[in-house]
Write an enzyme that holds these catalytic residues in place. Structure first.
Site, PDB file in Angstrom:
ATOM      1  N   ASP A 270       0.789  -0.979   0.008  1.00  0.00           N
ATOM      2  CA  ASP A 270       0.058  -0.023  -0.072  1.00  0.00           C
ATOM      3  C   ASP A 270       0.782   1.162  -0.008  1.00  0.00           C
ATOM      4  OD1 ASP A 270      -2.731   1.307   0.399  1.00  0.00           O
ATOM      5  OD2 ASP A 270      -1.660   2.205   2.049  1.00  0.00           O
TER       6      ASP A 270
ATOM      7  N   HIS B 144      -5.381   4.264   6.982  1.00  0.00           N
ATOM      8  CA  HIS B 144      -4.634   5.183   6.230  1.00  0.00           C
ATOM      9  C   HIS B 144      -3.058   5.410   6.207  1.00  0.00           C
ATOM     10  CE1 HIS B 144      -8.260   6.191   3.788  1.00  0.00           C
ATOM     11  NE2 HIS B 144      -8.598   6.579   5.072  1.00  0.00           N
TER      12      HIS B 144
END
Length: 575
Positions: free
Chosen positions: A26, A167
């Site tokens: 990610d 996040h």
């Protein structure tokens, strides 16, 4: 036979998933575009057979300030990345970490776009690893009853991930690992046991697509427009193609991956087609039909009536006003703009060069009003209190009309001088805002001048070579396609052209730069006229652009944006 034959096992048909090394990764970034934004963090987890065998994580210096809303979203601040390596320094280690593995990411095209862009900039070949997108896989495996959406946080709850997405790159990668394993367990019951099966499953058409393949039966292989309709006959989606049969069939194959379109196919009950003489006619008919019927699954061209214009009003002391309607009132118009905000940006750019009044009251030479602060700083001649007569103010009006219709140099020079002053004072963000305003003005002026070059011509007949050796012929009146036809190979053109002109739509021009068609339609015609092989047959009038038009400034605008992208990559302040 000299060698004993051995029957292959099922595993030999592909790489068993239990033996595949996955790198689930990610990226956190400063924005959504790999060309415009930069990476702030990378996290990756290497797994095989359900076991974690390695991790890779680091903050990354994006080379510039992190936008505040990104810091709020991710928790990553400028102070955290000040001593971090740049992505160019991290990239070699990351490429070594993923070597020989299948890559997995949630919304993989986004993350892969940043990796590929970094490889291109730093001279590395792009990764050729197989890629699995858990978001796409989830959309094909899970139903709406199981999950309302396929966001990572939602899927992490569905599969009871031990890590909550937040996040941050490594945490999100760990959550994606759990989602991947949950999805693999689901597809295993559907006969997916190898990496090749898994990737093929993602690419396969949905059962709904397969059931609706009969809707393409009987569709002709000709140019035209197709309309997907529901059971009530309401248009769901309108498209165009030079080959209707091939295009409609593609909606029922694995090549159609858009989730909203797959949803539309599930609702559709029939496909209606309109055969057109040429591909240009099909493109124009599509635009007109979308603007008229507004199908809910079309995204573009649905609301041409929402375009706005910048108008130089017709009154004793004209001003620049943002309006939604072009009237036959003799006023000058600039546009169309996609929104009131962009129209206001262009107006601000023009006000930098032209001391037009910015108040909204209607003024007259007989009634006096007190002047505003703009008069005190020399930005307005204060006609409201008699500082300028109608005759002296008319000079500004003539310059404004000239800048809107013929020559953008005055506005460009004034804004360029302002940006240089702001940059010298290190006020780079303000200079960037002015650059964007100037770009809106120049691009819109160049577009409008290009449109007017065609919309002012009462009639034009042009032809382009067809694939079979004939000619596609079009009649254009005031920028609107009035007729389309095909002349066979070897035929004499005069009878075909005369017949097409005689049967063409009668077009009565209206006011403004686009008097008979939408700006988008006229742009389609202009693109066709610019295509290779087009020949002008008849032109009633003059087809030309202003000698000092805004088009000549476009390269300088684009160069400024190329410099911006370079500055962001190198970490320099915006110019």
């Amino acid at each position: 036979m000299g060698v004993d034959a051995v029957q292959g096992t099922l595993d030999e048909l592909g790489t068993p998933l239990r033996e595949v090394t996955f790198v689930v990764f990610d990226l956190e970034t400063t924005g959504g575009s790999a060309a415009e934004h930069a990476v702030t963090e990378i996290g990756a987890v290497k797994v095989r057979g359900g076991e974690v065998i390695g991790e890779f994580a680091t903050l990354v210096d994006p080379g510039g300030p992190i936008p505040p809303f990104i810091s709020v979203l991710t928790g990553i601040t400028d102070a955290m990345v000040v001593a971090a390596p740049k992505f160019s320094e991290v990239l070699p280690s990351f490429l070594e970490f993923i070597a020989g593995a299948a890559l997995v990411a949630h919304n993989a095209p986004f993350d892969m776009s940043f990796v590929k862009a970094a490889c291109q900039v730093n001279g590395y070949p792009p990764p050729v690893n197989p890629v699995v997108d858990t978001a796409d896989l989830a959309r094909r495996v899970l139903t709406r009853d199981e999950t309302p959406n396929c966001k990572l946080a939602t899927l992490a709850r569905v599969f009871r991930s031990s890590t909550e997405p937040c996040h941050r790159a490594l945490a999100d990668a760990k959550a994606t690992v759990d989602v991947l394993h949950g999805l693999i367990a689901r597809v295993g019951s559907l006969g997916v046991h190898t990496l090749e099966d898994l990737r093929g499953f993602v690419r396969a058409p949905t059962p709904e697509q397969q059931r609706k393949r009969h809707l393409a039966d009987g569709v002709p292989g000709a140019p035209g427009v197709y309309i997907f309709e529901d059971a009530k006959g309401e248009a769901l989606y309108i498209g165009k193609s030079s080959n209707l049969r091939n295009r409609v069939r593609s909606y029922f194959t694995a090549s159609e991956t858009r989730s909203r379109i797959r949803e539309m196919v599930g609702i559709a009950e029939r496909v209606r087609t309109i055969v057109c003489a040429t591909a240009l006619e099909a493109e124009i008919r599509e635009l007109r039909m979308i603007g008229t019927t507004k199908p809910r699954y079309n995204k573009r061209s649905r609301f041409p009536e929402r375009a706005v214009w910048l108008k130089l009003t017709e009154e004793p002391f004209p001003r620049l006003s943002v309006v939604r309607e072009v009237r036959d009132d003799g006023a000058a118009y600039l546009g169309p703009f996609g929104s009131s905000r962009t129209a206001d940006d262009a107006r601000t750019a023009m006000h930098e060069a032209l001391p037009l009044r910015q108040c909204t009251e209607r003024l007259s030479a007989r009634v006096r009003r007190p002047a505003c602060a703009l008069a005190e700083i020399g930005r307005c001649g204060a006609p409201c209190e008699g500082g300028e007569s109608e005759e002296s103010y008319a000079r500004h009006v003539r310059r404004a009309r000239h800048a809107m219709e013929l020559d953008a140099e005055a506005v460009f020079s004034a804004m360029e001088a302002r940006m240089s002053r702001l940059s010298a004072e290190q006020r780079y963000e303000e200079a960037a805002v002015d650059r964007d305003r100037l770009a809106v003005y120049v691009r819109t002026a160049a577009r409008m001048q290009r449109l007017r070059s065609l919309t002012g011509i009462p009639q034009m007949v042009a032809a382009s070579p067809a694939f079979d050796g004939g000619w596609d012929i079009h009649v254009i009146r005031y920028g609107r396609l009035a007729a389309a036809g095909v002349m066979p190979r070897g035929a004499h053109p005069t009878p075909y052209v005369d017949a097409l002109v005689a049967t063409a739509e009668t077009v009565a021009p209206g006011p403004g730069p686009t008097p008979a068609a939408s700006a988008e339609e006229t742009e389609c015609v202009l693109r066709w006229l610019d295509s290779p092989g087009v020949r002008l047959v008849q032109v009633d009038g003059t087809w030309s652009l202003p000698a000092y038009g805004a088009g000549r400034l476009m390269e300088r605008i684009e160069r400024a944006y190329r410099h911006q992208r370079s500055d962001r990559r190198e970490g320099r302040p915006l110019r």
